[in-house]
Structures are given as structure tokens and as C-alpha cells.
Design an enzyme around this catalytic site. Structure first.
Site, mmCIF file in Angstrom:
data_model
loop_
_atom_site.group_PDB
_atom_site.id
_atom_site.type_symbol
_atom_site.label_atom_id
_atom_site.label_comp_id
_atom_site.label_asym_id
_atom_site.label_seq_id
_atom_site.Cartn_x
_atom_site.Cartn_y
_atom_site.Cartn_z
ATOM 1 N N ARG A 18 0.882 -1.173 0.000
ATOM 2 C CA ARG A 18 0.000 0.000 0.000
ATOM 3 C C ARG A 18 0.910 1.210 0.000
ATOM 4 O O ARG A 18 1.742 1.371 0.896
ATOM 5 C CB ARG A 18 -0.881 -0.015 1.260
ATOM 6 N N GLU A 50 -9.577 4.234 -8.302
ATOM 7 C CA GLU A 50 -9.751 2.795 -8.481
ATOM 8 C C GLU A 50 -9.738 2.476 -9.978
ATOM 9 O O GLU A 50 -9.985 3.357 -10.805
ATOM 10 C CB GLU A 50 -11.081 2.350 -7.859
ATOM 11 N N ARG A 54 -0.685 -5.703 4.067
ATOM 12 C CA ARG A 54 0.095 -5.050 3.021
ATOM 13 C C ARG A 54 1.212 -4.258 3.686
ATOM 14 O O ARG A 54 1.015 -3.686 4.763
ATOM 15 C CB ARG A 54 -0.772 -4.085 2.205
#
Length: 132
Positions: free
Chosen positions: A14, A22, A56
């Protein structure tokens, strides 16, 4: 993003300090291409210190001495994600915030739109209506 560590394990990353459109959002594909272009440079350095609840790595990615997280903002393909800015060093907060202001002023990338919907609203299906 995903990567492979030296032992062949897939790592999910991340990018800290930013939130990008997105894939199914306006400018999402352009943002992804911009990031891929930055990540293609070598050497690639992943600076991270912790993981999030999805396991992440929370990281700043440096490619050929260029901060790819910051580059996304400079190119107008990401917001400075102020909700988590306290996880960033002060200098990064300042640089990322200033880069977003410059990209907005120059109407780069997603800022070509009068009122781009931030990804944190898009994910919750909250589409913003702009008031002029």
C-alpha cells in the site's frame, strides 16, 4: 501493488501518503499506467516500517532515486491521502501536499475534471456533486 521478495514470496504493498483512483473509476487506468511507468525504473527500493490490517506493507517506493508515491501526485494521478498523513515524515507531508496543490492548479491528470470523486468516496459509492 504487488511485488516479489528475494525469496520468491508475493508482497502486497500500500503506497503511503497517497490514494489513487480505483481501476473502474475515471482516470483509474491512466493512474495505473503512470505508476507502472515509474516502477519500471531500477533500482527499486521499498521503504516500509509496518503493515496494515490487510497485511500489506505500508511503503514509499523509490525507483531510480525517484519517489513513485510523490510522482503519482505530481502527475495528477493521486490525492495526497491526508487521513493517514501522520504516518508520513513531516517533509513528505509537506512535499505531497504542495505537489497536489500544484497539480490541481495546472489541471493535470484527474484535476482536468471540475470535481473528481476521491477514491475513498468512490469505494463507498458516495459520488460527489459539485457546487460551483
Amino acid at each position: 501493488i504487488s511485488g516479489i521478495d528475494p525469496q520468491g514470496k508475493t508482497l502486497r504493498i500500500r503506497l503511503t501518503g497517497i490514494d489513487a483512483p480505483e481501476n473502474d473509476q475515471p482516470m483509474g487506468q491512466q493512474s495505473l499506467k503512470s505508476l507502472e511507468q515509474c516502477l519500471s525504473a531500477k533500482p527499486l527500493i521499498i521503504n516500509w516500517s509496518k503493515t496494515d490490517k490487510y497485511q500489506r506493507l505500508l511503503a514509499k517506493v523509490i525507483a531510480d532515486k525517484k519517489d513513485c508515491n510523490l510522482q503519482q501526485i505530481i502527475n495528477g494521478y493521486a490525492w495526497h491521502y491526508k487521513y493517514f498523513e501522520n504516518d508520513q515524515p513531516l517533509i513528505d507531508r509537506k512535499n505531497y501536499s504542495q505537489a497536489e496543490s500544484r497539480a490541481r492548479t495546472k489541471k493535470l491528470g484527474l484535476w482536468k475534471s471540475e470535481c473528481p470523486t476521491p477514491p475513498w468516496d468512490w469505494r463507498r459509492k458516495r459520488i460527489i456533486t459539485c457546487s460551483k
